[in-house]
Motif scaffolding. Structure first.
Motif, PDB file in Angstrom:
ATOM      1  N   LYS A  16      30.445 -17.033  19.626  1.00  0.00           N
ATOM      2  CA  LYS A  16      30.172 -17.489  21.072  1.00  0.00           C
ATOM      3  C   LYS A  16      31.141 -17.759  22.019  1.00  0.00           C
ATOM      4  CE  LYS A  16      26.158 -20.210  19.268  1.00  0.00           C
ATOM      5  NZ  LYS A  16      25.180 -19.647  20.316  1.00  0.00           N
ATOM      6  N   ASN A  17      31.103 -17.867  23.198  1.00  0.00           N
ATOM      7  CA  ASN A  17      32.432 -17.812  24.167  1.00  0.00           C
ATOM      8  C   ASN A  17      32.311 -18.870  25.320  1.00  0.00           C
ATOM      9  OD1 ASN A  17      35.035 -16.132  24.745  1.00  0.00           O
ATOM     10  ND2 ASN A  17      34.123 -16.233  26.559  1.00  0.00           N
ATOM     11  N   VAL A  18      33.142 -19.863  25.423  1.00  0.00           N
ATOM     12  CA  VAL A  18      33.018 -20.354  26.317  1.00  0.00           C
ATOM     13  C   VAL A  18      34.339 -20.385  27.441  1.00  0.00           C
ATOM     14  CG1 VAL A  18      33.015 -22.966  27.046  1.00  0.00           C
ATOM     15  CG2 VAL A  18      31.666 -22.410  25.045  1.00  0.00           C
ATOM     16  N   ARG A  30      36.730 -19.119  21.712  1.00  0.00           N
ATOM     17  CA  ARG A  30      35.797 -18.329  21.081  1.00  0.00           C
ATOM     18  C   ARG A  30      35.520 -19.245  19.644  1.00  0.00           C
ATOM     19  NH1 ARG A  30      36.639 -14.171  24.123  1.00  0.00           N
ATOM     20  NH2 ARG A  30      38.752 -13.308  24.369  1.00  0.00           N
ATOM     21  N   ILE A  31      34.063 -19.036  19.637  1.00  0.00           N
ATOM     22  CA  ILE A  31      33.503 -19.856  18.462  1.00  0.00           C
ATOM     23  C   ILE A  31      32.829 -18.939  17.586  1.00  0.00           C
ATOM     24  CG2 ILE A  31      32.016 -21.950  18.230  1.00  0.00           C
ATOM     25  CD1 ILE A  31      32.807 -22.383  21.350  1.00  0.00           C
ATOM     26  N   ASP A 230      27.810 -23.863  15.141  1.00  0.00           N
ATOM     27  CA  ASP A 230      28.385 -22.829  16.082  1.00  0.00           C
ATOM     28  C   ASP A 230      27.768 -23.352  17.462  1.00  0.00           C
ATOM     29  OD1 ASP A 230      29.442 -21.630  13.883  1.00  0.00           O
ATOM     30  OD2 ASP A 230      28.855 -19.585  14.329  1.00  0.00           O
ATOM     31  N   GLU A 231      26.290 -23.595  17.272  1.00  0.00           N
ATOM     32  CA  GLU A 231      25.780 -23.829  18.710  1.00  0.00           C
ATOM     33  C   GLU A 231      26.231 -25.283  19.108  1.00  0.00           C
ATOM     34  OE1 GLU A 231      23.618 -22.423  20.681  1.00  0.00           O
ATOM     35  OE2 GLU A 231      22.715 -24.004  21.968  1.00  0.00           O
ATOM     36  N   ALA A 234      30.007 -25.110  20.499  1.00  0.00           N
ATOM     37  CA  ALA A 234      29.808 -24.390  21.809  1.00  0.00           C
ATOM     38  C   ALA A 234      29.228 -25.168  22.822  1.00  0.00           C
ATOM     39  CB  ALA A 234      29.016 -22.911  21.683  1.00  0.00           C
ATOM     40  N   ARG A 235      28.272 -25.775  22.541  1.00  0.00           N
ATOM     41  CA  ARG A 235      27.687 -26.659  23.807  1.00  0.00           C
ATOM     42  C   ARG A 235      28.775 -27.821  24.017  1.00  0.00           C
ATOM     43  NH1 ARG A 235      20.764 -26.985  23.271  1.00  0.00           N
ATOM     44  NH2 ARG A 235      21.322 -28.395  25.111  1.00  0.00           N
ATOM     45  N   CYS A 237      32.180 -27.693  23.777  1.00  0.00           N
ATOM     46  CA  CYS A 237      33.277 -27.320  24.301  1.00  0.00           C
ATOM     47  C   CYS A 237      32.643 -26.963  25.864  1.00  0.00           C
ATOM     48  CB  CYS A 237      33.680 -25.911  23.844  1.00  0.00           C
ATOM     49  SG  CYS A 237      34.591 -25.984  22.494  1.00  0.00           S
ATOM     50  N   GLN A 238      31.516 -26.366  26.094  1.00  0.00           N
ATOM     51  CA  GLN A 238      31.161 -26.311  27.342  1.00  0.00           C
ATOM     52  C   GLN A 238      30.892 -27.470  28.280  1.00  0.00           C
ATOM     53  OE1 GLN A 238      30.097 -22.834  28.605  1.00  0.00           O
ATOM     54  NE2 GLN A 238      30.441 -23.969  30.453  1.00  0.00           N
TER      55      GLN A 238
END
Lengths: 382, 382
Positions: A16-18, A30-31, A230-231, A234-235, A237-238
């Motif tokens: 994933k990418n934030v 990057r995650i 990962d989700e 990512a959420r 970090c977002q």
């Protein structure tokens, strides 16, 4: 065979990418699992020809330095390793001086980069040194704890502690990239993972009721690893990236991120940062409970909301009451003194993050100190 | 009577203002005689209600602290005074830590300000502390030397020295305002004033032939004080402000300001920064001569230009030859080593500021080290 290929594709796409949108200082987080092994090529693409100073601590070095270093070497990246002692006491002036000197001794030039491989302590100290050496070297974060991945490595805050308090000396210095390898978290002690999880839950509580509900359903999978972890990273970090992009230098809205932190920091300070008694995320967990209970006291939320937060934090094993902290605590007045010297105080008025419901936190800049004092006295006497 | 009134008006209007245009970080440099006495109201207007930490050194405190402090008190500004030792050795990690601690001990909050009252050493150290405490406090510069007024207080560079070199640790931190009282310069020893003047002449040499010609005609009046001095300070600040506005973080054109400084710093380093032998401006003066002589060697300018620069710098009493430095100097190779470790080196190539004529300096990023080495060897053997 076809199945295998599909699985591999899914696995590739699972990275994933934030993007943290800060104009000319924008960067990607990057995650994914296994990023440590591909870190070299990621960094070489971003900073071609750069020489690196990799800063890590003794604990992390023992587990993760070898594969990371191999990845850099494979990508043709010349690098020096600088090891600092593990633990919060490393965030001091002496280590800051030492690290700056070591970076200069490695003869890094403008265009070269400083890499932090470690948790929040390594990231904060290294980031401040990267900001200060030659008035700003390129900086790469490779966070190795959940707390660092979802909090301290996002947003550019770096710093050390002074005898007057934590993180009182530092700089805003954004990294060029953050590489968050979620497989690394498999090696974390449960207590450390749980401490980081308090910040994950915080993002739901402060601004995203759907995410909090998702966590209530999926927290076990987040702890176990895999796509849910990962989700969640990512959420988180977002969520932080969105707040930071709107207020890079913490002049306003960024204060929302302090949900649970005014009380939490006071608790950490009250136990003299003895991590046997309380680690940061545990302080945040109790602090978030206090923020919700205080909001209920002010008539902003109902008892049902308080109970829902209480249940989730208890379910994951986080402490929720000041009484969960082993040993004696100081009286309420001591907490008030600590809060008054907290850096989030503005011109004498008390600022707190309060809430109108799950995902509806807000900054209240004019809280009556007497109300806080009474509330704390009651909580401490329970 | 009418004449007197007109004179007063002229005197009022004589206060000059240079705006440094950096978007949200823009600020004014106010220049004029007697600004120290009106500093309080200037600061109170800009930062209403701010509490101040005034940082100064023992020498400056003895001469200027009393009127400055009185001006702050008259404007209702609550302030704490922090005194640091005078001299370059104050720009060290130990004093940085001490100063950060003192600022925190004064319980300054966000919205309060740190004031540097002194020369370049006080300004550089204080600016870095202001940048680092709480990750950035408001900062006011009250420069008390010509060098600080025309150079170090303009552009936001702050920092301390490391054992690897000068100014290698620091931050870009722009002040909220700079108050340059040109009457203060009456109290400077001639050698100090002359040292600052080398930077004034530099602005003419690097980009403004008219200003250099004006200085050739008016330098005695600049030294004597009065409107010519204010004019010289203002034009210098404007010249630096223009370069800084175009390149705040020194990624390109700002390097022009280093005319004479690569050689100059090497000379200062070669004498171990013993100010009895060489002060900064003297190094810059000799360095500017070397930059012109090296440019002539490369066929960029004629001998007449070199002679014109030589005449003006000699006229004001600045040293122009390496032989003007008392005592023994190291061999050329030592200078090359110093230059190689200079922070203006990029990826091994030597960057020099060369010139195509008075006011026509340019950045040359690819100078052959062998040419520099031969040139220096010759100059040292004269």
């Amino acid at each position: 065979m076809a199945d295998t290929v599909v699985t591999e594709c899914v696995s590739e796409q699972a990275e994933k990418n934030v993007n943290v949108d800060l104009g000319s200082r924008s960067y990607d987080i990057r995650i994914g699992r296994g990023l440590l092994e591909t870190a070299g090529s990621e960094i070489a693409t971003l900073l071609p020809g750069a020489r690196l100073a990799v800063v890590t601590d003794e604990t992390v070095a023992g587990i993760h330095l070898k594969p990371f270093s191999a990845s850099l070497t494979a990508a043709g990246l010349d690098h020096t390793v600088i090891t600092v002692p593990a633990g919060e006491s490393t965030k001091c002036f002496r280590e800051f001086e030492h690290l700056c000197d070591e970076i200069l001794a490695a003869r890094l030039e403008r265009g070269d980069a400083v890499v932090a491989l470690g948790g929040g302590v390594v990231g904060d100290l290294t980031g401040f040194a990267a900001a200060a050496v030659r008035r700003g070297m390129a900086f790469v974060q490779v966070p190795t704890t959940l707390l660092a991945q979802v909090d301290s490595s996002v947003g550019g805050k770096t710093g050390i502690n002074s005898r007057h308090g934590k993180n009182l000396i530092g700089a805003f210095h954004q990294p060029a990239v953050v590489l968050a390898d979620t497989a690394i978290l498999d090696t974390l002690p449960t207590r450390d993972f749980r401490s980081g999880y308090a910040e994950v839950a915080k993002y739901g509580l402060l601004g995203d009721a759907d995410f909090f509900a998702w966590l209530e359903d999926n927290w076990k999978a987040v702890f176990a690893g895999g796509v849910e972890r990962d989700e969640a990273v990512a959420r988180s970090c977002q969520a932080k990236a969105d707040v930071v992009a709107a207020d890079e230098l913490e002049s306003g809205g960024r204060a929302l991120l302090n949900l649970g932190h005014t009380f939490g920091h006071a608790l950490e300070s009250a136990v003299s940062y003895e991590t046997e008694r309380l680690v940061h995320g545990e302080g945040v967990s109790i602090g978030m409970m206090l923020a919700h209970e205080f909001s209920e006291r002010l008539g902003l939320i109902g008892q049902d909301t308080v109970e829902r937060v209480h249940k989730h934090l208890s379910d994951v094993g986080l402490p929720v009451h000041v009484q969960d902290i082993p040993g004696q605590l100081p009286p309420a007045q001591t907490f008030m003194d600590i809060i008054a010297q907290d850096k989030k105080v503005s011109r004498g008025a008390l600022t707190f993050i309060l809430t109108r419901g799950i995902g509806e936190a807000f900054v209240e800049k004019d809280v009556d100190p007497a109300l806080v004092s009474d509330f704390l006295r009651e909580k401490l006497e329970l």
